[in-house]
Design an enzyme around this catalytic site. Structure first.
Site, PDB file in Angstrom:
ATOM      1  N   ARG A 326       7.784  39.137 -22.887  1.00 42.05           N
ATOM      2  CA  ARG A 326       6.768  38.708 -21.955  1.00 42.05           C
ATOM      3  C   ARG A 326       6.032  37.155 -22.378  1.00 42.05           C
ATOM      4  O   ARG A 326       5.414  36.529 -21.550  1.00 42.05           O
ATOM      5  CB  ARG A 326       5.450  39.684 -21.927  1.00 42.05           C
ATOM      6  CG  ARG A 326       4.407  39.566 -21.125  1.00 42.05           C
ATOM      7  CD  ARG A 326       3.367  40.587 -21.286  1.00 42.05           C
ATOM      8  NE  ARG A 326       3.674  41.644 -20.389  1.00 42.05           N
ATOM      9  CZ  ARG A 326       3.263  42.063 -19.186  1.00 42.05           C
ATOM     10  NH1 ARG A 326       2.475  41.095 -18.484  1.00 42.05           N
ATOM     11  NH2 ARG A 326       3.508  42.997 -18.364  1.00 42.05           N
ATOM     12  N   GLU A 729      -6.447  42.573 -19.332  1.00 40.64           N
ATOM     13  CA  GLU A 729      -5.709  41.594 -20.228  1.00 40.64           C
ATOM     14  C   GLU A 729      -5.951  40.305 -19.759  1.00 40.64           C
ATOM     15  O   GLU A 729      -6.251  39.216 -20.623  1.00 40.64           O
ATOM     16  CB  GLU A 729      -4.258  41.815 -20.405  1.00 40.64           C
ATOM     17  CG  GLU A 729      -3.645  42.997 -21.231  1.00 40.64           C
ATOM     18  CD  GLU A 729      -2.448  43.315 -21.205  1.00 40.64           C
ATOM     19  OE1 GLU A 729      -1.759  43.504 -22.103  1.00 40.64           O
ATOM     20  OE2 GLU A 729      -1.792  43.439 -20.031  1.00 40.64           O
TER      21      GLU A 729
END
Length: 780
Positions: A326, A729
């Site tokens: 990621r 997030e």
């Protein structure tokens, strides 16, 4: 602090979607009545556990004399790795590299090597200190800078993303820059530490109350260690006192040990480590060394970029593979690279195995992207914001990411443009320049940074969720789903979705504890997907019941289905209205099923890791922040004077919750980038393992002026639950504006001629060293 939110639509029911609804446990949080695992009434005969931690960093265990431990007052059982009934492995990725208790080899200082179960917690802790362990020390290293970052030992296979010829584009570019950046790790510092309470049942059964974001994984791990089927293990969690990713895999060890002890002794067992042991023995955010090279033209347009992200992963794989993946997925942040190559190096180190943390590698990837923007801006003598805007994703040829996904929902220019105007960026930058010209010691800086964050688990199979909805004969509703509540407001949001579907007041919806006994095979509450997945699953369950009610009402009253309409707390059937509870009673008497299991899987997404191509994300979330800071160039100390945030959440389900997530995410991100520093000494010991040595942000550290605004105009292009967007997030990365404002202030000491190359966390010491370095390079 000021908030700006759009006007709410006229409220139809109490607490439906798009209403500002307080957290369902808010009053319990502030009055101390919220029940966490350590607050639960203790079962009769409860025993307490404590972990014995290694005092070597990398070593063979030559002998482990636990005789004095076993005979210590109150001790009932001492467990080692050899005492695990079926398996001594709790690796979440199946790589078999993470023991429950280290057996014969320790790989980091503080690794659990035995566990003591005693009548009281204090007795267990005292007994742990009586162990006599002899080690044969082995070579170790704790920092990725000490190894070959390209070819060092890796805990999991690396990833490469590539589009175009990055090397060729950089070589032929009019201008080129290369450099390196260090981006530090972060401790989760949840208010409630790790804890597990195991209660043995008959036959093979055991129930574990575990502070975990991933009950199904804990269930699997406990069953695996015990050697029993998953159906024999039930995991339950009503709430956590914070998680932030630190309870996605890290609770497995505590739950497994508690369960093994409980089954061996036929008594309930609780394990709750103290803060020092928790911080020493559990994983952190991965810290990175980022090598970068960028080619660009005289306008600041990036023509080619090459990134290498080397991560301190610790001794085992844990989630380091997807975390470092990621990071690469976000090496672009908001910017289009015509040619790009990005590689990861998930490196083995003799430190605790690092794990998930809010953003899951994405923040580290974005920090690399923003560093090259700064490098280009300083090389050209331009405002970094100008360089950012020049390189934004566009339409057509400028809308493909390094992993070959097309950006279809781009709102970067409008988000940044609106914040630039509302924060008065241009005027304030001029005023700051004038202030700095007349202030030899205190310097100010300002920065405006964007965020584009992909939403979905990159492991495609995790993008699924289940829910269970019961409607009782009095019209009350029982809701259960696989998502876990760690303070972020997931429970109330999903309850709002169900209330909206039935058009009943939210007080009629009972939120129940997450348990593997009701909804099986759930995904972790992570990746900002908790509401997206569980909200849709709950909606699916409610709609099944609603469809049955519509069929029943239409048949009973002889009207078309279209004439059965759910209104606030009642149902219109033809030309009459029936209270919701009355309709439910009628349906029950007619033997209509009033329970449903809902399910949802995210559509469209796919990912081929071997090719480095696919659509790993369902959509993107966008935001921008503008921060202004003051630094003291004699000490490096600084103050965040003001922050303005504009963040979009689609059609927000609950703006009060979303605002709280944005504020909290920003402050936590600010802590990561400024004050929270992990330090290992030359013996491999973590020295920052308590509040006395590890500084999270205080209330006094927040920006003096803190303006948070929700963009009310974007609408999710994908059919998410009520067109909302994730908010867990993405706000974390808004804090990059603070790091770059500090960089701007440091650069002002030499009239912005030299890029400060400020590493994170930008502690006062690092700010001071950066000031001195800039002065030295400028010949001052």
């Amino acid at each position: 602090m000021t908030h700006h939110a759009p006007n709410l639509r006229a409220e139809k029911i109490s607490g439906g979607v798009a209403t500002d609804r307080r957290h369902d446990s808010a009053h319990k949080h502030v009055t101390g009545t919220a029940v966490y695992i350590d607050d639960m009434p203790e079962p009769a005969g409860l025993l307490h556990g404590c972990l014995g931690l290694s005092t070597a960093t990398h070593a063979k265990v030559l002998s482990m004399n636990l005789d004095a431990v076993r005979t210590a007052p109150g001790v009932k059982l001492v467990l080692t790795g050899k005492d695990m009934p079926a398996s001594n492995d709790i690796s979440p990725t199946g790589r078999h590299d993470e023991p429950v208790l280290a057996d014969g080899l320790v790989q980091f200082y503080g690794q659990p090597i035995f566990a003591v179960i005693a009548e009281t917690r204090e007795q267990a802790r005292r007994a742990c200190r009586l162990a006599k362990v002899e080690y044969e020390d082995l070579p170790f290293f704790t920092d990725v800078g000490e190894t070959d970052r390209r070819n060092g030992k890796m805990v999991t296979p690396p990833l490469k993303l590539e589009r175009g010829d990055a090397a060729g584009a950089i070589a032929s570019a009019p201008r080129r820059i290369s450099g390196q950046m260090r981006c530090g790790g972060q401790d989760h510092f949840y208010l409630e530490g790790q804890i597990a309470l195991a209660v043995p049942g008959e036959d093979q059964d055991v129930t574990v109350y575990s502070s975990t974001q991933h009950p199904s994984e804990v269930q699997h791990m406990v069953a695996h260690v015990l050697g029993v089927p998953s159906h024999a293990v039930t995991i339950e969690i009503r709430r956590m006192g914070g998680g932030f990713g630190g309870k996605e895999t890290q609770g497995n060890q505590f739950a497994a040990i508690a369960a093994v002890a409980a089954k061996k002794l036929h008594r309930a067992v609780k394990i709750r480590p103290d803060r020092d042991d928790d911080m020493t023995a559990t994983g952190k955010r991965h810290d990175f060394l980022i090598d970068y090279e960028v080619g660009f033209d005289d306008e600041g347009r990036i023509l080619g970029a090459d990134f290498h992200y080397a991560a301190r992963c610790g001794f085992s794989s844990d989630l380091s593979g997807p975390v470092t993946d990621r990071a690469l997925f976000h090496c672009d942040n908001a910017y289009f690279y015509p040619a790009v190559k990005a590689t990861s190096a998930p490196l083995y180190t003799n430190t605790v195995s690092n794990t998930a943390f809010r953003g899951f590698g994405g923040p580290q990837g974005m920090v690399g992207a923003e560093r090259i923007i700064d490098e280009v801006a300083f090389a050209l003598g331009k405002d970094p914001l100008e360089i950012r805007k020049v390189n934004f994703y566009g339409v057509g040829e400028r809308d493909v990411t390094p992993y070959h996904q097309t950006v279809e929902d781009n709102i970067l220019e409008r988000i940044v443009g609106e914040l630039e105007a509302s924060s008065d960026y241009e005027r304030r930058r001029r005023e700051i320049a004038a202030f700095n010209a007349n202030s030899p010691i205190v310097k100010r800086g300002i920065a405006l940074t964007p965020v584009k964050f992909g939403i979905s688990f990159t492991a495609t199979f995790y993008n699924q969720a289940g829910a269970l909805v019961h409607v009782y004969t009095d019209g009350s509703v029982h809701l259960n789903h696989g998502g876990t509540e760690m303070g972020q407001g997931l429970y109330v949001k999903v309850a709002q979705v169900v209330a909206e579907e039935f058009q009943i007041d939210i007080e009629q919806v009972k939120i129940t504890a997450t348990t593997t006994g009701k909804v099986p095979n759930t995904s972790a509450t992570a990746a900002s997907s908790g509401t997206d997945l569980n909200g849709m699953a709950a909606q699916n369950a409610a709609r099944q019941i609603k469809d049955r009610l519509i069929d029943f009402a239409a048949e009973k009253h002889g009207v078309p289905k279209e004439q059965v309409v759910f209104l606030p707390n009642r149902v219109r059937v033809g030309n009459q209205e029936i209270a919701f509870a009355d309709l439910i009673r009628q349906a029950y008497m007619a033997r209509v099923q009033l329970s449903a299991a809902g399910f949802y899987k995210t559509p469209k997404i796919h990912w081929d890791r071997d090719k480095g191509q696919g659509r790993p994300f369902y959509y993107f979330s966008y935001g921008a922040s503008c921060s202004e800071v003051s630094i003291d160039t004699l000490t490096g100390e600084y103050v965040v004077e003001r922050t303005d945030i504009l963040h979009e959440t689609g059609k927000s389900l609950n703006r009060a919750i979303d605002l709280g997530q944005i504020e909290g995410g920003f402050i936590q991100g600010m802590g990561w980038l400024t004050t929270e520093e992990l330090v290992w000494d030359d013996k491999g010991r973590l020295r920052t393992h308590a509040p006395s040595t590890y500084k999270i942000p205080l209330a006094s550290d927040r920006p003096k002026i803190f303006n948070v605004t929700l963009a009310d105009w974007p609408e999710n292009v994908e059919p998410t639950v009520h067109k909302s967007k994730a908010v867990g997030e993405p706000p974390f990365m808004l804090a990059m504006s603070v790091l770059h404002a500090l960089s701007d202030a440091v650069a002002s000491v030499a009239d912005h001629r030299i890029c400060p190359r400020l590493d994170a966390p930008a502690t006062p010491e690092r700010v001071l060293m950066a000031v001195e370095r800039v002065r030295r390079e400028a010949g001052m």
